[in-house]
Write an enzyme that holds these catalytic residues in place. Structure first.
Site, PDB file in Angstrom:
ATOM      1  N   HIS A 190     -84.292  33.751  65.998  1.00 14.20           N
ATOM      2  CA  HIS A 190     -83.116  34.594  66.157  1.00 14.20           C
ATOM      3  C   HIS A 190     -81.908  33.752  66.533  1.00 14.20           C
ATOM      4  CE1 HIS A 190     -85.581  38.546  66.858  1.00 14.20           C
ATOM      5  NE2 HIS A 190     -85.860  37.959  65.712  1.00 14.20           N
TER       6      HIS A 190
ATOM      7  N   GLU B  80     -79.979  33.597  69.110  1.00 14.88           N
ATOM      8  CA  GLU B  80     -79.946  32.985  70.434  1.00 14.88           C
ATOM      9  C   GLU B  80     -80.702  31.658  70.469  1.00 14.88           C
ATOM     10  OE1 GLU B  80     -80.232  37.522  71.153  1.00 14.88           O
ATOM     11  OE2 GLU B  80     -80.733  36.076  69.600  1.00 14.88           O
TER      12      GLU B  80
ATOM     13  N   ALA C 237     -65.102  53.138  40.635  1.00 14.69           N
ATOM     14  CA  ALA C 237     -63.717  52.843  40.273  1.00 14.69           C
ATOM     15  C   ALA C 237     -63.196  53.961  39.390  1.00 14.69           C
ATOM     16  CB  ALA C 237     -63.627  51.506  39.541  1.00 14.69           C
TER      17      ALA C 237
ATOM     18  N   THR D   1     -76.903  55.187  33.107  1.00 13.34           N
ATOM     19  CA  THR D   1     -76.146  53.935  33.238  1.00 13.34           C
ATOM     20  C   THR D   1     -76.904  52.779  32.602  1.00 13.34           C
ATOM     21  OG1 THR D   1     -75.017  54.649  35.257  1.00 13.34           O
ATOM     22  CG2 THR D   1     -75.197  52.279  34.898  1.00 13.34           C
TER      23      THR D   1
ATOM     24  N   ASP E 193     -75.398  50.823  29.369  1.00 14.69           N
ATOM     25  CA  ASP E 193     -74.838  49.484  29.602  1.00 14.69           C
ATOM     26  C   ASP E 193     -75.874  48.372  29.677  1.00 14.69           C
ATOM     27  OD1 ASP E 193     -72.350  50.735  29.786  1.00 14.69           O
ATOM     28  OD2 ASP E 193     -72.527  51.008  31.956  1.00 14.69           O
TER      29      ASP E 193
ATOM     30  N   ARG F  20     -72.374  37.942  40.996  1.00 18.50           N
ATOM     31  CA  ARG F  20     -71.722  36.833  40.295  1.00 18.50           C
ATOM     32  C   ARG F  20     -70.455  36.429  41.044  1.00 18.50           C
ATOM     33  NH1 ARG F  20     -73.382  40.531  36.739  1.00 18.50           N
ATOM     34  NH2 ARG F  20     -71.314  41.417  36.318  1.00 18.50           N
TER      35      ARG F  20
ATOM     36  N   GLU G  83     -74.147  52.748  42.433  1.00 19.36           N
ATOM     37  CA  GLU G  83     -73.132  52.463  41.435  1.00 19.36           C
ATOM     38  C   GLU G  83     -73.351  53.391  40.244  1.00 19.36           C
ATOM     39  OE1 GLU G  83     -72.402  48.446  40.332  1.00 19.36           O
ATOM     40  OE2 GLU G  83     -72.009  47.777  42.378  1.00 19.36           O
TER      41      GLU G  83
ATOM     42  N   PRO H 126     -71.134  59.751  38.402  1.00 13.14           N
ATOM     43  CA  PRO H 126     -71.137  60.628  39.569  1.00 13.14           C
ATOM     44  C   PRO H 126     -72.379  61.494  39.737  1.00 13.14           C
ATOM     45  CG  PRO H 126     -69.802  61.576  37.829  1.00 13.14           C
ATOM     46  CD  PRO H 126     -70.247  60.228  37.325  1.00 13.14           C
TER      47      PRO H 126
END
Length: 375
Positions: free
Chosen positions: A65, A67, A169, A211, A215, A222, A293, A296
């Site tokens: 950890h 510490e 977006a 999706t 795509d 990246r 991602e 909707p």
């Protein structure tokens, strides 16, 4: 024994030096975001007279950890020092020995903690142990910043599920996809870099089957010239429509389906589409954070189930007119967003808002706990 040794001081009026050193600890913790699950990202600075003599962060589960790394670097200078830690030191044996013991054995005199650990195995016990050993313990310095860093971990240990963020977006007129492939990028380079940094710091990334069919995305990170890692892909494919040779089906991928489709051996299959059950299963896999991602539809299902925690909206200064894919989030009622923040990313505007607060162990609970100890 230093003055006030053995006291837990809550929301102390910290000095500028204290604040600067805790900020440095938070910056150290940030170097491991997305790499420590199921553990939290934690940073630690050991200081003498306001000067750092040891620094460390927790790089990944199974390794020491924060510490421990900081104490190793400080060596004998740790005796009588102040330790700044972004999360309460653990007091139990897990994969590694308790950090509270290491701080005591090193002779640290004062401990400043940003946030209390919500893990029931810790949750104040580390503070109690250090206080009983004579350390001055102060809690709450830059707590809000620490909570943001630890949000996924805190969500999973309290609720059993990862923290879920939906990123999308859109244009100014609410469109999410262009008519022509050559117009594919709605956002500018700064916004795209932000998205890949987000992937770099997130445990898993989820999309729906449409999706993938449209795509065939790789869902990788990246970032040129940086040490990056890829989030685990999670594909919601109720009826098994996605071909098994899709790019997302790389080692570590997860598919959520009700079909009896056979998937590559390296793919983890969750054969239910009940979102609560799915998230609990992801939590058992040690996933602290999940990024949604794509379109909707999937996000709407999470919203309706009350399982979406944060929104990240990138707004492009473009108007598409009759473009495809208008943004329609299917909601049963008005959703109240909180802690709304706005940031400019080149030509684009980022809006970040919460639907659910970050899990915390409140200071009143620690105050009551302290009074009980002192009786």
């Amino acid at each position: 024994m230093p003055p006030h040794a053995g006291n837990i001081i809550l929301h102390q009026n910290f000095s500028p030096s204290d604040t600067g050193l805790m900020q440095e600890a938070l910056m150290l913790a940030a170097r491991a975001l997305g790499r420590t699950s199921p553990n939290p990202p934690v940073g630690c600075v050991i200081a003498v007279h306001g000067q750092a003599v040891g620094k460390g962060f927790h790089p990944r589960a199974g390794e020491p950890h924060a510490e421990v790394f900081a104490l190793r670097e400080a060596g004998p200078l740790a005796r009588g020092s102040t330790a700044y830690v972004t999360l309460e030191p653990c007091s139990h044996h897990g994969r590694t020995p308790p950090c509270a013991d290491a701080l005591i054995e090193a002779g640290v005199a004062r401990l400043v903690v940003a946030a209390v650990d919500p893990n029931p195995l810790v949750a104040g016990k580390g503070i109690q142990k250090l206080r009983a050993a004579g350390l001055q313990v102060e809690v709450g310095l830059l707590e809000d910043q620490a909570l943001i860093q630890q949000a996924g971990f805190r969500q999973r240990v309290v609720t059993g599920r990862p923290r879920v963020t939906y990123k999308f977006a859109q244009t100014l007129d609410g469109k999410m996809a262009p008519l022509e492939p050559k117009q594919l990028w709605l956002t500018g380079p700064e916004a795209r870099s932000f998205v890949h940094e987000l992937r770099n710091q997130t445990d898993a990334i989820a999309v729906g089957s449409q999706t993938v069919l449209t795509d065939d995305p790789a869902l990788t990170t990246r970032l040129e010239g940086q040490d990056t890692r890829d989030p685990r892909p999670v594909i919601f494919d109720r009826s098994g429509r996605v071909p098994v040779d899709a790019k997302v089906f790389r080692p570590g991928a997860i598919v959520v389906t009700e079909s009896q489709q056979t998937y590559p051996e390296q793919v983890h299959v969750i054969r239910t589409t009940d979102l609560q059950e799915v998230l609990q299963e992801l939590g058992k896999l040690g996933i602290n954070s999940l990024l949604l991602e794509g379109g909707p539809n999937l996000a709407s299902e999470f919203l309706k189930a009350g399982l979406l925690d944060e929104l990240l909206v990138l707004i492009s200064p473009k108007i598409m007119g009759k473009g495809q894919s208008p943004l329609w989030l299917d909601l049963p009622e008005l959703q109240l967003l909180r802690d709304v923040k706005v940031q400019q990313l080149g030509q684009d505007t980022l809006i970040h808002a919460l639907l659910h607060d970050i899990e915390r162990v409140s200071m009143p609970e620690i105050t009551a706990y302290t009074e009980k100890v002192e009786d």
